[in-house]
Design an enzyme around this catalytic site. Structure first.
Site, short mmCIF file in Angstrom:
data_model
loop_
_atom_site.label_atom_id
_atom_site.label_comp_id
_atom_site.label_asym_id
_atom_site.label_seq_id
_atom_site.Cartn_x
_atom_site.Cartn_y
_atom_site.Cartn_z
N SER B 111 0.81 -1.22 0.00
CA SER B 111 0.00 0.00 0.00
C SER B 111 0.85 1.28 0.00
O SER B 111 0.33 2.35 -0.23
CB SER B 111 -0.95 0.00 1.19
OG SER B 111 -0.26 0.36 2.35
N LYS B 157 1.21 4.68 6.53
CA LYS B 157 0.49 5.62 5.65
C LYS B 157 1.22 6.95 5.65
O LYS B 157 2.04 7.23 6.52
CB LYS B 157 -0.94 5.86 6.17
CG LYS B 157 -1.81 4.62 6.24
CD LYS B 157 -2.18 4.07 4.88
CE LYS B 157 -2.78 2.67 5.04
NZ LYS B 157 -2.67 1.88 3.82
#
Lengths: 112, 244
Positions: B111, B157
């Site tokens: 991700s 993230k």
């Protein structure tokens, strides 16, 4: 003799107390009172002196029943010699400087 | 002396004696010569605090006696002992350091590609960001549940919006407070496909986070903003592989 202990002010105070009457056996508590050294300072010094064979130790059975034997101390001949030498050295250091040439008194080596 | 003071004194004395006796003897019948010597003189002390001082000095004596015993051990024994102690201490220090100060993270999802690829290792700072604060563009480790009721997991993230920022997506680009972001860290395919999100103004003490690999990343587009408290660490740099 192994390395002589560094004569700290504490050690010198103990030497003074032990030299007052060298053949007499002394108790730790009394030495602590006399020298005003805390047990945590006094005993490590005693331990070191004993390790260097400057101090004789023994156990004295208590006269009062139910009380543990007490650990007793006195200087060995080597200890007496070293204590006297160290106290003399301190007196020399503390004495006012003579005006003439400085004469350093030193004991010869060996047992001193 | 009144009765209460007497009780206090006797309690002090008994406690001091018990602590010293325990230190000198441990579980043995009789302790070392010097520890026993201090213990034998305990009865000579008068008063509560004098007894405590005597016992405290006794503890120091016990410690010194133990060190003396160690010094008298054979050389190889002493060295082995030193190594064992050093190993144990550094293991503990290392565990505490990696738990609370810095450690190395391992990437398990794609991700954050291309910044971080699966099986990369990266250095995590667990203290510094608390002092300097977090900034837009920082890559952080956040603990979030991907859907309500699910177990929380940590995810890597990138911070896109701080509290008060308005985040929206237009023509496949992310805009913050009406300004289009320059995002050189994106996958080329993501630049083509674009990012789609619903507009949001980040509430106080929340963060808006996105993964760099927009087409696969689950992030604030799905689970909304995350609490600042959910941040566990900030990425300092990738450490493995050294070069790509």
């Amino acid at each position: 003799m192994p390395r002589p202990p560094p004569a700290s002010p504490h050690t010198l105070r103990l030497f003074e107390a032990l030299l007052a009457d060298p053949p007499r056996w002394r108790y730790g508590y009394d030495l602590s009172k006399e020298t005003a050294l805390a047990s945590g300072t006094l005993y490590p010094i005693l331990m070191r002196l004993s390790e260097q064979r400057l101090l004789e130790t023994g156990w004295e059975p208590s006269e009062e029943p139910g009380r543990p034997p007490r650990h007793i101390y006195r200087l060995t001949p080597d200890g007496i010699a070293l204590a006297e030498q160290r106290l003399a050295a301190r007196r020399t250091r503390q004495a006012p400087r003579p005006s003439g040439p400085i004469v350093q008194t030193r004991t010869a080596g060996g047992a001193a | 002396m009144n009765a209460a003071a007497e009780v206090r004194e006797s309690m002090l004395r008994r406690t001091a004696y018990a602590v010293l006796a325990r230190a000198v003897r441990g579980r043995r019948e009789r302790g070392g010569e010097w520890g026993e010597a201090v213990l034998a003189e305990f009865g000579e002390t008068r008063g509560g605090w004098a007894a405590v001082r005597w016992a405290a000095g006794g503890l120091r004596t016990v410690w010194q006696e133990r060190r003396q015993r160690v010094r008298q051990l054979p050389r190889h024994h002493r060295i082995a002992r030193g190594i064992a102690v050093a190993a144990a201490v550094s293991l503990l220090a290392g565990l505490a350091f990696s738990r609370y100060v810095m450690s190395v993270g391992y990437v398990v999802t794609g991700s954050m590609e291309p910044t971080l690829q699966i099986s990369d290792r990266y250095l995590l700072d667990k203290v510094g960001y608390r002092l300097t604060g977090l900034d837009r563009g920082d890559v952080v480790l956040v603990s979030v549940a991907l859907a309500p009721g699910e177990k929380r997991h940590t995810h890597v993230k990138r911070i896109i919006g701080l509290p008060g920022d308005t985040i929206e997506c237009r023509e496949g680009r992310v805009w913050r407070d009406g300004e289009q972001l320059d995002e050189p860290y994106l996958m080329p395919e993501d630049t083509e496909i674009g990012t789609d999100c619903s507009p949001v103004t980040v509430p106080p003490h929340q963060l808006y986070v996105l993964g760099d690999h927009r087409v696969v990343s689950m992030d604030s587009r799905q689970f909304g903003t995350v609490a600042e408290d959910a941040v566990e660490a900030r990425m300092v740099t990738r450490v493995w592989p050294v070069q790509r």
